[in-house]
Scaffold this motif. Sequence first.
Motif, PDB file in Angstrom:
ATOM      1  N   GLY A   2       0.805  -1.206   0.000  1.00 57.59           N
ATOM      2  CA  GLY A   2       0.000   0.000   0.000  1.00 57.59           C
ATOM      3  C   GLY A   2       0.840   1.258   0.000  1.00 57.59           C
ATOM      4  N   LYS A   3       1.977   1.204   0.745  1.00 58.96           N
ATOM      5  CA  LYS A   3       2.875   2.366   0.785  1.00 58.96           C
ATOM      6  C   LYS A   3       3.488   2.625  -0.588  1.00 58.96           C
ATOM      7  CE  LYS A   3       6.545   4.292   3.645  1.00 58.96           C
ATOM      8  NZ  LYS A   3       7.464   4.045   4.780  1.00 58.96           N
ATOM      9  N   PHE A   4       3.856   1.523  -1.271  1.00 63.87           N
ATOM     10  CA  PHE A   4       4.433   1.646  -2.617  1.00 63.87           C
ATOM     11  C   PHE A   4       3.444   2.292  -3.578  1.00 63.87           C
ATOM     12  CE2 PHE A   4       4.682  -0.219  -6.883  1.00 63.87           C
ATOM     13  CZ  PHE A   4       5.918   0.270  -7.283  1.00 63.87           C
ATOM     14  N   GLY A   9       1.505   6.742  -6.819  1.00 66.33           N
ATOM     15  CA  GLY A   9       0.467   7.717  -7.159  1.00 66.33           C
ATOM     16  C   GLY A   9       0.980   9.139  -7.060  1.00 66.33           C
ATOM     17  N   ILE A  10       1.800   9.392  -6.030  1.00 60.80           N
ATOM     18  CA  ILE A  10       2.369  10.746  -5.868  1.00 60.80           C
ATOM     19  C   ILE A  10       3.288  11.086  -7.030  1.00 60.80           C
ATOM     20  CG2 ILE A  10       3.935  12.137  -4.462  1.00 60.80           C
ATOM     21  CD1 ILE A  10       2.811  10.679  -1.996  1.00 60.80           C
ATOM     22  N   VAL A  11       4.135  10.127  -7.407  1.00 55.21           N
ATOM     23  CA  VAL A  11       5.070  10.356  -8.518  1.00 55.21           C
ATOM     24  C   VAL A  11       4.319  10.605  -9.820  1.00 55.21           C
ATOM     25  CG1 VAL A  11       6.830   9.271  -9.966  1.00 55.21           C
ATOM     26  CG2 VAL A  11       6.957   9.058  -7.470  1.00 55.21           C
ATOM     27  N   ILE A  12       3.310   9.773 -10.076  1.00 53.28           N
ATOM     28  CA  ILE A  12       2.517   9.955 -11.304  1.00 53.28           C
ATOM     29  C   ILE A  12       1.811  11.298 -11.279  1.00 53.28           C
ATOM     30  CG2 ILE A  12       0.527   9.104 -12.599  1.00 53.28           C
ATOM     31  CD1 ILE A  12       1.332   6.273 -11.774  1.00 53.28           C
ATOM     32  N   GLY A  13       1.266  11.662 -10.127  1.00 53.83           N
ATOM     33  CA  GLY A  13       0.591  12.953 -10.012  1.00 53.83           C
ATOM     34  C   GLY A  13       1.525  14.111 -10.274  1.00 53.83           C
ATOM     35  N   LEU A  14       2.756  14.036  -9.718  1.00 51.49           N
ATOM     36  CA  LEU A  14       3.741  15.100  -9.952  1.00 51.49           C
ATOM     37  C   LEU A  14       4.136  15.163 -11.425  1.00 51.49           C
ATOM     38  CD1 LEU A  14       6.066  14.670  -6.827  1.00 51.49           C
ATOM     39  CD2 LEU A  14       4.517  16.579  -7.309  1.00 51.49           C
ATOM     40  N   ALA A  15       4.280  13.975 -12.051  1.00 53.29           N
ATOM     41  CA  ALA A  15       4.639  13.941 -13.472  1.00 53.29           C
ATOM     42  C   ALA A  15       3.552  14.596 -14.312  1.00 53.29           C
ATOM     43  CB  ALA A  15       4.865  12.500 -13.914  1.00 53.29           C
TER      44      ALA A  15
END
Length: 299
Positions: A2-4, A9-15
């Motif tokens: 779940g942490k991964f 999701g955060i990385v994709i959102g920032l991208a």
Amino acid sequence: MGKFLKWLGIVIGLAVVVVIAFAATGWLQAERKMSRRVDVSIAPLVLPTEAAALERGRYLFNSRGCAECHGADGGGRKVIDSGGLLVVAPHISAGPGSVTTAYRVEDWARAIRHGLKPDGRPLMIMPSEDYNRLTDADLGALIAHARQLPPVDGQTAVLQLPPPVRVFYGLGLIQDAAAKIDHSLPPPAPVPEGPTAAHGRYVAQMCVGCHGEGYGGGKIPGGPPDWPAAANLTPGRGSAMAGYAGADAFIAMMRSGKRPDGSAIAVMPFASLSQLNDVDMRGLHAFLLTLPARDAGSR
């Protein structure tokens, strides 16, 4: 796990945010670039009136691509309608709707040689990098011919850029002609006409917009995605010239639009190129043989 997924999701959102920011920046920069004004010095140009010069102007209009885009009568025509890119070249002869109605001689020179409107803003799509090195005599003859074209009811100019092309233009990945040209260069000195490499270099200037200043070819910047890459005209790796045994085979291709094996060549403006006279054709071929080798795609 779940942490991964959370971090993914955060990385994709920032991208996504970064991509949107780049796209928005490119979109806004495109508007600024299209609205910019480039100040160039236009030297006085006297237009010829004698029949031989007007015939020279007619020949240049038909063989250097002017008729390809604007039509033989100068009334304008649809040039590109592919991949969301729509270009209708404007009406430039006399008659209602012509964009050149109020053009002075210096405005014609500014448009053809520098890719700029009378007010100094860039003319989008106009391939002035191909015409910047015209001699004064040829530029004057070309303008004189265009100005005496009979009045016609012509086309209204249309430029519809797909969003990616507009963004790439704004980010500097695609340039308009005015950004490619060294506006400080003086007009070139005339070169004697003949089937020579020196004269061929002058003729070959009409090829740089697609094949690049080094003639190595590659994808044409800003062209529709379905357009094939421009051919490598140098003797380097992937050269198209290897398929032509000599000047006669090269000229046959230029006249027919077909390779020696009979296959058709796409995109090339053969309606204009086929109008080149034998001297220009042989000079062009002689010049291309002198080019230093470059890899295909190196432009």
